[in-house]
Write a protein that holds these residues in place. Sequence first.
Motif, PDB file in Angstrom:
ATOM      1  N   TYR A  78     -18.317  21.474  17.118  1.00 11.77           N
ATOM      2  CA  TYR A  78     -16.882  21.217  16.972  1.00 11.77           C
ATOM      3  C   TYR A  78     -16.152  22.478  16.517  1.00 11.77           C
ATOM      4  CZ  TYR A  78     -12.601  19.528  14.758  1.00 11.77           C
ATOM      5  OH  TYR A  78     -11.303  19.360  14.380  1.00 11.77           O
ATOM      6  N   ARG A 128     -11.850  13.934  14.787  1.00  9.89           N
ATOM      7  CA  ARG A 128     -11.451  15.293  14.400  1.00  9.89           C
ATOM      8  C   ARG A 128     -11.297  15.392  12.889  1.00  9.89           C
ATOM      9  NH1 ARG A 128      -7.473  15.163  18.807  1.00  9.89           N
ATOM     10  NH2 ARG A 128      -8.474  16.153  20.559  1.00  9.89           N
ATOM     11  N   VAL A 131     -13.920  18.761  22.461  1.00 10.68           N
ATOM     12  CA  VAL A 131     -12.912  18.650  21.399  1.00 10.68           C
ATOM     13  C   VAL A 131     -11.696  17.886  21.906  1.00 10.68           C
ATOM     14  CG1 VAL A 131     -11.316  19.957  19.941  1.00 10.68           C
ATOM     15  CG2 VAL A 131     -13.694  20.663  20.110  1.00 10.68           C
TER      16      VAL A 131
END
Length: 183
Positions: free
Chosen positions: A175, A126, A118
């Motif tokens: 994620y 993102r 991440v």
Amino acid sequence: MTRQPDAPRHVVASTADADTVVRRLTRDGWTVREGFALPSATWDVSTDRLVLHGRVTDQDALHLAVLAAARGAGIVAVCDADSPTGRALVDDLSRLGAVHLGPGGAPAPATAESTDAVAELVPEQRALLDRLAAGDTIAAAAAAEFLSLRTANRRIAEARALFGVRTTREAVLAYLRQRRTTE
């Protein structure tokens, strides 16, 4: 912000095993509901201490169970872990955290993925993954982020490679899991 403990994830072979797990979770203070559809419009339900349970026999139930788990709900799924649907369920849930096989079974082996992926994502990746997690299509996410579809697909492919997964769904789940552990 206080980090909530991971929601329980169980894949069991029978309704009797599910009842055993559900009784234990109820004693531990979890609210238990039948079915995998979430009652809340709020995305993150991890603070609700909610556990959903039921049978997973097809792709629709599998998708609902995994989405509920990604949103922070606990899962108790009755499913043959050796069937194709069962293997997919265990694989997807494992990307979110430990999965217990059986009523008191040991956690299934976790899938390998970079623990700080991440942090390596660019802001566009993102934003795209957040929109995909919210249910947008890649085309809708690209349009909302003012990216071409080709660029969005490239950014998502890079994210898949970064997480070490093959599908976009797996990348979104990885994620969400890693984002939750870093918050």
